[in-house]
Design a protein around this motif. Structure first.
Motif, PDB file in Angstrom:
ATOM      1  N   UNK A 204      -8.468  -7.956   4.157  1.00 36.57           N
ATOM      2  CA  UNK A 204      -7.672  -7.982   2.931  1.00 36.57           C
ATOM      3  C   UNK A 204      -6.303  -7.342   3.152  1.00 36.57           C
ATOM      4  N   UNK A 205      -6.223  -6.386   4.073  1.00 39.21           N
ATOM      5  CA  UNK A 205      -4.924  -5.797   4.396  1.00 39.21           C
ATOM      6  C   UNK A 205      -4.013  -6.839   5.031  1.00 39.21           C
ATOM      7  N   UNK A 206      -4.569  -7.644   5.929  1.00 41.86           N
ATOM      8  CA  UNK A 206      -3.789  -8.726   6.537  1.00 41.86           C
ATOM      9  C   UNK A 206      -3.366  -9.738   5.479  1.00 41.86           C
ATOM     10  N   UNK A 207      -4.277 -10.060   4.567  1.00 49.04           N
ATOM     11  CA  UNK A 207      -3.941 -10.976   3.470  1.00 49.04           C
ATOM     12  C   UNK A 207      -2.815 -10.401   2.617  1.00 49.04           C
ATOM     13  N   UNK A 208      -2.881  -9.099   2.346  1.00 50.36           N
ATOM     14  CA  UNK A 208      -1.834  -8.457   1.547  1.00 50.36           C
ATOM     15  C   UNK A 208      -0.481  -8.560   2.247  1.00 50.36           C
ATOM     16  N   UNK A 209      -0.473  -8.348   3.566  1.00 49.81           N
ATOM     17  CA  UNK A 209       0.776  -8.461   4.320  1.00 49.81           C
ATOM     18  C   UNK A 209       1.313  -9.884   4.275  1.00 49.81           C
ATOM     19  N   UNK A 210       0.432 -10.866   4.430  1.00 52.10           N
ATOM     20  CA  UNK A 210       0.847 -12.267   4.386  1.00 52.10           C
ATOM     21  C   UNK A 210       1.437 -12.617   3.025  1.00 52.10           C
ATOM     22  N   UNK A 211       0.774 -12.195   1.945  1.00 42.18           N
ATOM     23  CA  UNK A 211       1.258 -12.484   0.596  1.00 42.18           C
ATOM     24  C   UNK A 211       2.625 -11.846   0.373  1.00 42.18           C
ATOM     25  N   UNK A 212       2.782 -10.613   0.837  1.00 44.78           N
ATOM     26  CA  UNK A 212       4.050  -9.912   0.639  1.00 44.78           C
ATOM     27  C   UNK A 212       5.189 -10.611   1.368  1.00 44.78           C
ATOM     28  N   UNK A 213       4.945 -11.007   2.604  1.00 41.13           N
ATOM     29  CA  UNK A 213       5.984 -11.704   3.376  1.00 41.13           C
ATOM     30  C   UNK A 213       6.275 -13.063   2.747  1.00 41.13           C
ATOM     31  N   UNK A 214       5.244 -13.760   2.317  1.00 46.24           N
ATOM     32  CA  UNK A 214       5.408 -15.083   1.705  1.00 46.24           C
ATOM     33  C   UNK A 214       6.288 -15.017   0.465  1.00 46.24           C
ATOM     34  N   UNK A 215       6.127 -13.941  -0.323  1.00 44.88           N
ATOM     35  CA  UNK A 215       6.898 -13.816  -1.554  1.00 44.88           C
ATOM     36  C   UNK A 215       8.220 -13.078  -1.345  1.00 44.88           C
ATOM     37  N   UNK A 216       8.544 -12.748  -0.113  1.00 42.44           N
ATOM     38  CA  UNK A 216       9.844 -12.164   0.171  1.00 42.44           C
ATOM     39  C   UNK A 216      10.002 -10.720  -0.223  1.00 42.44           C
ATOM     40  N   UNK A 217       8.923  -9.974  -0.309  1.00 40.48           N
ATOM     41  CA  UNK A 217       9.018  -8.539  -0.631  1.00 40.48           C
ATOM     42  C   UNK A 217       8.048  -7.739   0.257  1.00 40.48           C
TER      43      UNK A 217
ATOM     44  N   UNK B  92      10.134 -13.289   5.059  1.00 40.49           N
ATOM     45  CA  UNK B  92      11.557 -13.054   4.778  1.00 40.49           C
ATOM     46  C   UNK B  92      11.819 -11.556   4.767  1.00 40.49           C
ATOM     47  N   UNK B  93      12.828 -11.102   5.446  1.00 39.29           N
ATOM     48  CA  UNK B  93      13.131  -9.671   5.519  1.00 39.29           C
ATOM     49  C   UNK B  93      13.801  -9.203   4.241  1.00 39.29           C
ATOM     50  N   UNK B  94      13.625  -7.914   3.918  1.00 40.00           N
ATOM     51  CA  UNK B  94      14.303  -7.329   2.776  1.00 40.00           C
ATOM     52  C   UNK B  94      15.805  -7.342   2.996  1.00 40.00           C
ATOM     53  N   UNK B  95      16.575  -7.526   1.948  1.00 45.09           N
ATOM     54  CA  UNK B  95      18.026  -7.448   2.044  1.00 45.09           C
ATOM     55  C   UNK B  95      18.454  -6.030   2.368  1.00 45.09           C
ATOM     56  N   UNK B  96      19.443  -5.850   3.236  1.00 39.75           N
ATOM     57  CA  UNK B  96      19.904  -4.506   3.562  1.00 39.75           C
ATOM     58  C   UNK B  96      20.398  -3.757   2.336  1.00 39.75           C
ATOM     59  N   UNK B  97      20.916  -4.491   1.344  1.00 42.55           N
ATOM     60  CA  UNK B  97      21.445  -3.864   0.137  1.00 42.55           C
ATOM     61  C   UNK B  97      20.577  -4.240  -1.048  1.00 42.55           C
ATOM     62  N   UNK B  98      19.316  -3.838  -0.965  1.00 40.96           N
ATOM     63  CA  UNK B  98      18.394  -4.160  -2.050  1.00 40.96           C
ATOM     64  C   UNK B  98      18.908  -3.562  -3.352  1.00 40.96           C
ATOM     65  N   UNK B  99      18.836  -4.322  -4.404  1.00 40.23           N
ATOM     66  CA  UNK B  99      19.373  -3.873  -5.682  1.00 40.23           C
ATOM     67  C   UNK B  99      18.266  -3.582  -6.671  1.00 40.23           C
ATOM     68  N   UNK B 100      18.642  -2.849  -7.711  1.00 40.59           N
ATOM     69  CA  UNK B 100      17.689  -2.532  -8.767  1.00 40.59           C
ATOM     70  C   UNK B 100      17.228  -3.790  -9.475  1.00 40.59           C
ATOM     71  N   UNK B 101      18.118  -4.806  -9.527  1.00 44.87           N
ATOM     72  CA  UNK B 101      17.727  -6.073 -10.149  1.00 44.87           C
ATOM     73  C   UNK B 101      16.568  -6.702  -9.408  1.00 44.87           C
ATOM     74  N   UNK B 102      16.607  -6.639  -8.070  1.00 44.69           N
ATOM     75  CA  UNK B 102      15.516  -7.206  -7.286  1.00 44.69           C
ATOM     76  C   UNK B 102      14.222  -6.445  -7.518  1.00 44.69           C
ATOM     77  N   UNK B 103      14.341  -5.125  -7.650  1.00 45.83           N
ATOM     78  CA  UNK B 103      13.148  -4.336  -7.925  1.00 45.83           C
ATOM     79  C   UNK B 103      12.531  -4.743  -9.256  1.00 45.83           C
ATOM     80  N   UNK B 104      13.398  -4.962 -10.288  1.00 46.26           N
ATOM     81  CA  UNK B 104      12.890  -5.395 -11.588  1.00 46.26           C
ATOM     82  C   UNK B 104      12.223  -6.752 -11.484  1.00 46.26           C
TER      83      UNK B 104
END
Length: 506
Positions: free
Chosen positions: A299-312, A1-13
């Motif tokens: 492990x770098x590929x795994x990290x990328x997969x996990x990040x995309x899977x969780x939407x960040x 899932x791609x990052x929202x163009x208007x990422x908010x501080x709430x999402x960062x939290x």
């Protein structure tokens, strides 16, 4: 899932922990990061011999600001950041132990600040584990207390990427902008070309990707790079480098000519503890020594997969891409290797890999997965054992080699080679520093004189040529007094007067 163009501080939290804006220096859990940095400092002091003599490149950097010996020739690729970093110690003390301990403390502090630059982007436990993974590599421990630029480029790249992500996520985080500028300046201060490779993805994002565009971030990044590289660029014009393009061309020539040249196998050979693999021949190290190097991209590929899977994906993919560009020239553009060259890539990979490891050992509700945790713990224990073994052998071998240089310097003093004096020939750069002499070369990457000039110098002061037992001396050294010592053939100019032994004997 791609990052929202208007990422908010709430999402960062939500995804990354506490807010990046206005975070206190007493942020909860910072003690864990401080403990990692402190352990790194202590490990350097106790595992890397503090009295280990200076290496070849170190003597070049230190000699620029030392009262102990004349400045060695400063070739085109080098930058003066290291020299200025060590100047507060070397200008008044020749103690190698003091220099090593000072650099160990500074490198620990730098690691703490670099990990803290990621506050609000990754949780404390991820940053602490990432810092521990990076700090426990034998390469990091070995070069942390050395007067070399690569570690400082690494922590600068780590801090710059963290500050970049914070500044993009929160427009009110002005400390991130200052941190980005300072980190970029540190990298360029140490090695301008490495700084460009490490920050290239950040520049591309902030210039060409609309949702990443932010003038303040671009200004901070470019201003930092320009400030750090200003001295190097100025020197290209005021010194005999032929301008900026001339200095870049000369740097490429010294490195064997930059172009497509697969150096992956060379880097693998260097992992066994070879400080410089040039030419890089011989068998590959034991698979146990190189296993972590093959596991790292997985492990770098795994990290990328996990990040995309969780939407960040941004917080993981950005450092991974920066790591790739930082490593690219040393894997594919030069024909030799040194393990320190990839330190910036290892630093940038550390936090995403730590996040992937923690994802493996914890369930979605935060509970530990016992089997996975045990396997990861066993793997890390084996990894640490290998790193310690390679470090121990590398330190022992290095200490012995540099003590050999010191003994050669003492023998040269006994034979009458005392300042002002000049050394030339094999390993003349470091041995000249130990002897207190100038170093000279008529060919090679450190060429700074001619045979005729050396001949004229030999009329005024002691000059020594360092050769091999089976080699022939150069024409200008024919007729000079020859001595053998420690596998070296020493040729001394007629101006050299041996030191008299007690009782008037020579």
């Amino acid at each position: 899932m791609a990052d929202s163009p208007n990422i908010t501080l709430t999402a960062v939290r939500r995804f990354s922990g506490p807010s990046v804006a206005g975070t206190s220096w007493r942020e909860r859990g910072q003690g864990l990061i401080a403990a990692v940095a402190a352990a790194f400092t202590l490990a350097q002091i106790f595992l890397v011999h503090p009295g280990m003599g200076l290496g070849w490149d170190e003597t070049v950097y230190v000699s620029q600001v030392s009262a102990h010996a004349p400045a060695a020739y400063f070739s085109a690729p080098r930058a003066r950041g290291v020299s200025l970093l060590v100047a507060p110690v070397t200008l008044w003390s020749s103690s190698t132990t003091l220099l090593r301990v000072t650099l160990a403390v500074l490198s620990g502090l730098a690691l703490f600040l670099a990990l803290r630059a990621w506050r609000g982007v990754f949780p404390v436990r991820v940053r602490a584990l990432g810092g521990a993974l990076f700090a426990s590599l034998w390469i990091t421990l070995f070069y942390g207390p050395q007067a070399m630029p690569n570690y400082w480029v690494a922590v600068g790249a780590l801090a710059a990427t963290g500050c970049f992500l914070r500044a993009r996520a929160d427009r009110t985080d002005h400390s991130a902008l200052w941190g980005l500028a300072a980190s970029a300046a540190l990298m360029a201060w140490m090695r301008p070309t490495d700084a460009l490779w490490a920050t290239a993805p950040l520049l591309v994002l902030v210039v060409f990707v609309r949702r990443w565009r932010r003038p303040a971030v671009l200004i901070a990044l470019v201003a930092g790079l320009a400030a750090g590289a200003a001295e190097w660029i100025t020197e290209a014009y005021v010194a005999d480098y032929g301008g900026l393009l001339g200095r870049l061309a000369e740097g490429s020539r010294i490195q064997g000519g930059l172009g497509w040249d697969l150096a992956v196998a060379d880097q693998l050979r260097s992992l066994a503890g070879r400080a410089l693999c040039r030419p890089c021949t011989g068998p590959l190290p034991n698979p146990a020594v190189t296993a972590w190097w093959f596991a790292l991209p997985l492990f770098a590929v795994l990290a990328a997969f996990v990040a995309v899977w969780h939407g960040r994906p941004a917080r993981t993919l950005v450092p991974l891409v920066c790591a790739a560009t930082a490593a690219f020239p040393y894997l594919f553009l030069i024909g030799y290797a040194a393990p320190r060259f990839l330190l910036p890539a290892y630093a940038l990979l550390a936090i995403p890999v730590a996040d992937a490891l923690l994802q493996l050992v914890t369930a979605s509700d935060g509970r530990w997965r016992p089997v996975a945790a045990m396997l990861v713990a066993l793997g890390l224990a084996g990894h640490l054992a290998v790193q310690y073994t390679v470090l121990h052998r590398t330190v022992a071998r290095t200490v012995a080699d540099r003590r050999g240089w010191s003994r050669t310097a003492a023998e040269l003093h006994r034979l009458g080679v005392r300042p002002p004096c000049v050394l030339t020939g094999n390993e003349s750069v470091p041995i000249a520093f130990y002897t207190g002499c100038s170093s000279a070369a008529i060919s090679g990457s450190n060429a700074n004189t001619t045979a005729a000039a050396l001949t004229r110098t030999a009329v005024r002061q002691p000059v020594a040529y360092l050769g091999t037992p089976s080699g022939r001396p150069p024409s200008y050294a024919h007729g000079w007094a020859a001595h053998s010592f420690g596998g070296i053939r020493l040729y001394l100019s007629p101006r050299t007067v041996p030191t008299k032994a007690p009782g008037g004997r020579r």
